[in-house]
Design a protein around this motif. Structure first.
Motif, PDB file in Angstrom:
ATOM      1  N   GLU A  39       0.629  -1.341  -0.261  1.00 40.75           N
ATOM      2  CA  GLU A  39      -0.173  -0.184   0.024  1.00 40.75           C
ATOM      3  C   GLU A  39       0.482   1.093  -0.025  1.00 40.75           C
ATOM      4  OE1 GLU A  39      -3.845  -0.021   0.128  1.00 40.75           O
ATOM      5  OE2 GLU A  39      -4.212   2.034   0.684  1.00 40.75           O
ATOM      6  N   GLY A 222      -6.492   1.460  -0.537  1.00 45.76           N
ATOM      7  CA  GLY A 222      -6.695  -0.156  -0.173  1.00 45.76           C
ATOM      8  C   GLY A 222      -6.225  -0.907  -1.416  1.00 45.76           C
ATOM      9  N   TRP A 225      -3.416  -3.375  -0.126  1.00 49.65           N
ATOM     10  CA  TRP A 225      -3.834  -4.606   0.663  1.00 49.65           C
ATOM     11  C   TRP A 225      -4.984  -5.110  -0.029  1.00 49.65           C
ATOM     12  CZ3 TRP A 225      -1.939  -5.156   4.505  1.00 49.65           C
ATOM     13  CH2 TRP A 225      -0.760  -3.725   5.628  1.00 49.65           C
ATOM     14  N   ILE A 226      -5.919  -5.063  -0.600  1.00 50.17           N
ATOM     15  CA  ILE A 226      -6.516  -6.371  -2.099  1.00 50.17           C
ATOM     16  C   ILE A 226      -5.171  -6.834  -2.782  1.00 50.17           C
ATOM     17  CG2 ILE A 226      -8.479  -6.041  -3.543  1.00 50.17           C
ATOM     18  CD1 ILE A 226      -9.687  -3.703  -2.508  1.00 50.17           C
ATOM     19  N   VAL A 228      -2.048  -7.873  -1.490  1.00 51.37           N
ATOM     20  CA  VAL A 228      -1.583  -9.164  -0.894  1.00 51.37           C
ATOM     21  C   VAL A 228      -2.749  -9.895  -0.907  1.00 51.37           C
ATOM     22  CG1 VAL A 228      -0.422  -9.224   1.137  1.00 51.37           C
ATOM     23  CG2 VAL A 228       0.112  -7.419  -0.210  1.00 51.37           C
ATOM     24  N   ALA A 229      -4.021  -9.026  -0.620  1.00 51.28           N
ATOM     25  CA  ALA A 229      -5.372 -10.503  -0.322  1.00 51.28           C
ATOM     26  C   ALA A 229      -5.242 -11.098  -1.993  1.00 51.28           C
ATOM     27  CB  ALA A 229      -6.808  -9.758  -0.058  1.00 51.28           C
ATOM     28  N   TYR A 275     -13.814  -4.718  -1.695  1.00 50.33           N
ATOM     29  CA  TYR A 275     -12.947  -5.466  -0.388  1.00 50.33           C
ATOM     30  C   TYR A 275     -14.103  -6.305   0.137  1.00 50.33           C
ATOM     31  CZ  TYR A 275     -11.791  -0.494  -0.732  1.00 50.33           C
ATOM     32  OH  TYR A 275     -11.088   0.451  -1.156  1.00 50.33           O
ATOM     33  N   THR A 278     -13.260  -9.819  -1.831  1.00 44.07           N
ATOM     34  CA  THR A 278     -11.739  -9.731  -1.151  1.00 44.07           C
ATOM     35  C   THR A 278     -12.267 -10.603  -0.281  1.00 44.07           C
ATOM     36  OG1 THR A 278     -11.232  -8.166  -2.492  1.00 44.07           O
ATOM     37  CG2 THR A 278      -9.148  -9.504  -0.842  1.00 44.07           C
ATOM     38  N   ILE A 279     -12.562 -10.299   0.996  1.00 43.60           N
ATOM     39  CA  ILE A 279     -12.928 -11.346   1.795  1.00 43.60           C
ATOM     40  C   ILE A 279     -13.948 -12.399   1.579  1.00 43.60           C
ATOM     41  CG2 ILE A 279     -13.944 -11.003   4.324  1.00 43.60           C
ATOM     42  CD1 ILE A 279     -13.402  -7.785   3.750  1.00 43.60           C
TER      43      ILE A 279
ATOM     44  N   ILE B 147      -5.229  -9.893   7.089  1.00 43.11           N
ATOM     45  CA  ILE B 147      -5.931  -8.961   6.089  1.00 43.11           C
ATOM     46  C   ILE B 147      -7.270  -9.508   5.606  1.00 43.11           C
ATOM     47  CG2 ILE B 147      -6.153  -9.414   3.228  1.00 43.11           C
ATOM     48  CD1 ILE B 147      -2.815  -9.448   3.583  1.00 43.11           C
ATOM     49  N   THR B 148      -7.705 -10.368   6.287  1.00 40.09           N
ATOM     50  CA  THR B 148      -9.407 -10.599   6.692  1.00 40.09           C
ATOM     51  C   THR B 148      -9.421  -8.889   7.373  1.00 40.09           C
ATOM     52  OG1 THR B 148      -9.424 -11.624   8.485  1.00 40.09           O
ATOM     53  CG2 THR B 148      -9.892 -12.177   6.197  1.00 40.09           C
ATOM     54  N   LEU B 150      -8.205  -6.449   7.785  1.00 37.08           N
ATOM     55  CA  LEU B 150      -7.681  -4.951   7.293  1.00 37.08           C
ATOM     56  C   LEU B 150      -8.703  -4.436   6.558  1.00 37.08           C
ATOM     57  CD1 LEU B 150      -5.489  -3.034   6.680  1.00 37.08           C
ATOM     58  CD2 LEU B 150      -5.741  -3.535   4.697  1.00 37.08           C
ATOM     59  N   LEU B 151      -9.210  -5.123   5.208  1.00 42.91           N
ATOM     60  CA  LEU B 151     -10.593  -4.765   4.343  1.00 42.91           C
ATOM     61  C   LEU B 151     -11.837  -4.674   4.871  1.00 42.91           C
ATOM     62  CD1 LEU B 151      -9.234  -8.434   1.514  1.00 42.91           C
ATOM     63  CD2 LEU B 151      -8.806  -5.728   1.999  1.00 42.91           C
ATOM     64  N   LEU B 152     -12.037  -4.897   6.120  1.00 42.60           N
ATOM     65  CA  LEU B 152     -13.171  -4.739   6.754  1.00 42.60           C
ATOM     66  C   LEU B 152     -12.705  -3.489   6.914  1.00 42.60           C
ATOM     67  CD1 LEU B 152     -14.402  -7.950   8.640  1.00 42.60           C
ATOM     68  CD2 LEU B 152     -15.576  -6.700   6.449  1.00 42.60           C
ATOM     69  N   PHE B 154     -12.091  -0.625   5.539  1.00 45.32           N
ATOM     70  CA  PHE B 154     -11.988   0.137   4.791  1.00 45.32           C
ATOM     71  C   PHE B 154     -13.996   0.232   3.852  1.00 45.32           C
ATOM     72  CE2 PHE B 154      -8.047  -0.761   3.135  1.00 45.32           C
ATOM     73  CZ  PHE B 154      -7.530   0.353   2.761  1.00 45.32           C
ATOM     74  N   VAL B 155     -14.657  -0.938   4.271  1.00 40.29           N
ATOM     75  CA  VAL B 155     -15.965  -1.229   4.284  1.00 40.29           C
ATOM     76  C   VAL B 155     -16.531  -0.599   5.218  1.00 40.29           C
ATOM     77  CG1 VAL B 155     -17.913  -2.920   4.401  1.00 40.29           C
ATOM     78  CG2 VAL B 155     -15.823  -3.439   3.413  1.00 40.29           C
TER      79      VAL B 155
END
Lengths: 311, 349
Positions: A39, A222, A225-226, A228-229, A275, A278-279, B147-148, B150-152, B154-155
């Motif tokens: 990032e 972000g 980070w995406i 990386v995921a 996001y 991705t999760i 990662i999970t 962190l991504l949340l 942004f949400v």
């Protein structure tokens, strides 16, 4: 049909950012170094590129400058994580903070200025004029072809078809055995981490020179980070990583279409899609299919520093 | 005589502390050098920061307001680290905590003595719910929570931004992009510093005692440092992992509740102000010790306050992020170097 062609076109354009960064991260993680600074590197690359093209309006030069900055910063990161062997998670988070903060500081002067020179779509005779395919596949800037069609194939060949690639994977799976076989573990880790970082910064340049195309604080949003995921989702394989990035580009493109067509969904809700997607995609496959866990497993020595005398 | 470096399996406490101090000094010196190169006068800036922070009661009250959220997020990350979980999502849980608390304050009628505890519960539950999916994914499918969570973030940021500019927008029409002023506020404790601060300190003390003296605290520590051994010894590692991660989310969510109902008074986009990310720094600098969190949060608050001074000098508040990043980087390097000791070895023959 036109809508679909446009969607695919935008998917490539938007996915390119993620693909280049993810490919760089594949390289670093395959030799056992997890770089959570993507990032920050992207922010640095983005601001370097815009500063460069504002001085000299040649996009290739801006891209090259970002690669150079990424390489130098990546070498500093590798010095800390590979040579000194400091905690990779902490150093990565630190790099993200430093990169984001520094880029915001430098970029304040360039905020909101459009890039005077960008990577434009290239018109290919015959191919670009094909119905549907012309718009979806053959109306892109040069970086898209490089990122989606050339780089993944080269990296796949390098990693899975050469002796060098075998050594590389050995370093990430079992550095002690690789070391015993005479492979220079530290050199592999150092240089692939640095090259991966350069690619992350390059994807930042792509953001400001081909995709957005201007600098503002939080432009990276972000995506690092995406990326990386995505590497996890792609099972640490370059071609999968490019495919996964394209899928995400498609989700992003759907959000754009939604906004342009005034779907009754708020823009901020549509912006959540990448996001949430991705999760979902990194959790669901390993839960649903047991076999995926082994197939897509991370390199065994990922984020574990290697000490020769502690074998 | 011959000098050798020997790596010890764990750093000696004195060396580790020394390395921390050295890292901090080096990071600040590096930042000063960069600022000097960019044409600023770092010594003047530092003096200005210290004067404005500690020189007046107003400065101290402001410091208290910055310190409070950092203790909550720092504790949140520190608790997770105890069992080896990286909660990088404190930023998001903080936002959701603020969101849930604001929802209760705006839409539930009732007396203040009832609403405040209700808001605290809502904030904590919101934070815990926000980390639930990453927690279960880590506990049962071994998906990296890094990662999970962190991504949340942004949400969560987008969600708060959405409600503050859309459905919950201040109906008076005076405010852009924020909700109406919450009818319930956390009472003041000292000047403008609200009760969120003493509650945070009390939580830190409580957690320190629990981790040091309770069976649960002991089991959590063992589960973190050697899950295999812990399982073999009959410790329910997975259950502890889930409990600790939910507690971590709840702490961050409670921090968000205190921020929205104590400091800001309205729910607005960006209410978390990077506190979640800075909480990672706070926890790491404190080596995940709850009492250490108090000290490192204070340090971080001073640096953050310095950022406000920097802003008046034409830099962005994000410049502070770079400085904190430098501290984190040097600390990580220092931690590793603290494992080494120099030994003299007599050459034979």
């Amino acid at each position: 049909m036109d809508v679909l062609a446009g969607l695919i076109q935008t998917a490539f354009l938007a996915g390119g950012v993620l693909a280049l960064a993810a490919l760089g991260e594949v390289l670093a993680e395959r030799v056992g170094v997890v770089n959570l600074g993507v990032e920050g590197l992207m922010a640095l690359g983005a601001v370097t590129a815009i500063a460069t093209v504002l001085a000299v309006p040649i996009p290739a030069l801006g891209f090259a400058a970002a690669l150079a900055v990424g390489l130098v910063v990546g070498m500093a990161f590798a010095l800390a994580t590979v040579v000194v062997r400091a905690n990779q998670v902490l150093c990565g988070l630190a790099l993200t903070l430093i990169g984001t903060g520094l880029a915001a500081t430098i970029g304040k002067a360039y905020s909101g200025m459009p890039a005077p020179a960008t990577f434009r779509p290239i018109h290919i005779p015959v191919l670009s004029d094909l119905p549907f395919l012309g718009r979806a596949l053959f109306s892109h800037n040069v970086l898209v072809y490089l990122i989606f069609f050339i780089l993944p194939v080269i990296l796949h060949g390098l990693m899975f078809r050469t002796r060098h690639g075998l050594n590389m994977r050995a370093v990430g799976e079992n550095p002690a055995a690789a070391d015993a076989a005479g492979i220079n573990v530290m050199a592999f880790r150092f240089w692939y981490t640095a090259i991966g970082a350069a690619m992350a910064a390059g994807s930042g340049a792509y953001l400001t020179l081909a995709f957005v195309p201007s600098w503002s604080e939080g432009v990276v949003a972000g995506r690092g980070w995406i990326a990386v995921a995505l590497v996890i989702f792609a099972g640490f394989r370059p071609i999968n990583a490019a495919g996964a990035a394209l899928l995400f580009g498609f989700i992003t493109a759907l959000g754009f279409v939604g906004q342009a067509r005034n779907w009754p969904i708020a823009a901020s809700i549509l912006s959540m899609l990448p996001y949430l997607g991705t999760i979902t995609l990194i959790i669901v496959p390993v839960v649903a299919v047991q076999r995926m866990r082994r197939l897509m497993a991370a390199p065994a020595a990922l984020s574990v520093p290697f000490f020769r005398d502690m074998r | 005589m011959n000098l050798h470096l020997q790596r010890l399996p764990s750093a000696r406490p004195g060396m580790a502390f020394g390395a921390r101090v050295a890292a901090l000094v080096l990071a600040l010196l590096t930042a000063a050098a960069v600022l000097a190169a960019a044409g600023f006068a770092p010594l003047d800036l530092a003096a200005q920061v210290l004067r404005s922070t500690f020189g007046s009661r107003f400065g101290l009250e402001d410091l208290g307001l910055l310190l409070t959220p950092l203790i909550y997020t720092g504790l949140a990350v520190a608790v997770g680290l105890r069992i080896g979980a990286w909660n990088i999502g404190a930023e998001g849980q903080f936002n959701i905590g603020a969101f849930c608390a604001a929802g209760v304050a705006l839409f539930v009628p009732g007396p203040v003595w009832l609403l405040l505890p209700l808001m605290m519960v809502a904030g904590a539950m919101g934070g815990a719910l926000w980390i639930l999916v990453p927690t279960l994914a880590r506990a049962y499918a071994d998906v990296s929570e890094l990662i999970t969570t962190l991504l949340l973030n942004f949400v969560a940021l987008l969600l708060v931004y959405f409600v503050a500019t859309g459905p919950w927008l201040d109906p008076s029409g005076h405010a852009l992009a924020t909700t109406a002023r919450l009818p319930v506020a956390v009472p003041e404790f000292w000047g403008i510093v609200h009760w969120g601060f003493p509650v945070a300190v009390a939580l830190a003390l409580l957690l320190a005692v629990v981790f040091a003296f309770s069976r649960w605290g002991y089991e959590v520590r063992i589960s973190g440092s050697n899950p295999g051994a812990a399982r073999y010894a009959g410790i329910p590692v997975t259950r502890h992992l889930i409990g600790v991660m939910l507690l971590s989310g709840a702490l961050a969510g409670l921090g968000g509740m205190m921020e929205v109902a104590g400091t800001v008074g309205r729910l607005q986009g960006g209410i978390s102000n990077n506190y979640g990310y800075l909480g990672i720094m706070v926890a790491v600098l404190a080596r995940a010790a709850p009492l250490g969190v108090l000290a490192s949060a204070l340090l971080m608050a001073v640096i953050l306050n310095g950022g406000i001074i920097l802003q008046t000098q034409g830099l962005t508040t994000n410049t502070v992020l770079a400085v904190t990043g430098l501290i984190l980087l040097f600390s990580a390097i220092g931690d590793e170097l603290a494992h080494y000791r120099v030994i003299r070895r007599q050459e034979k023959g």
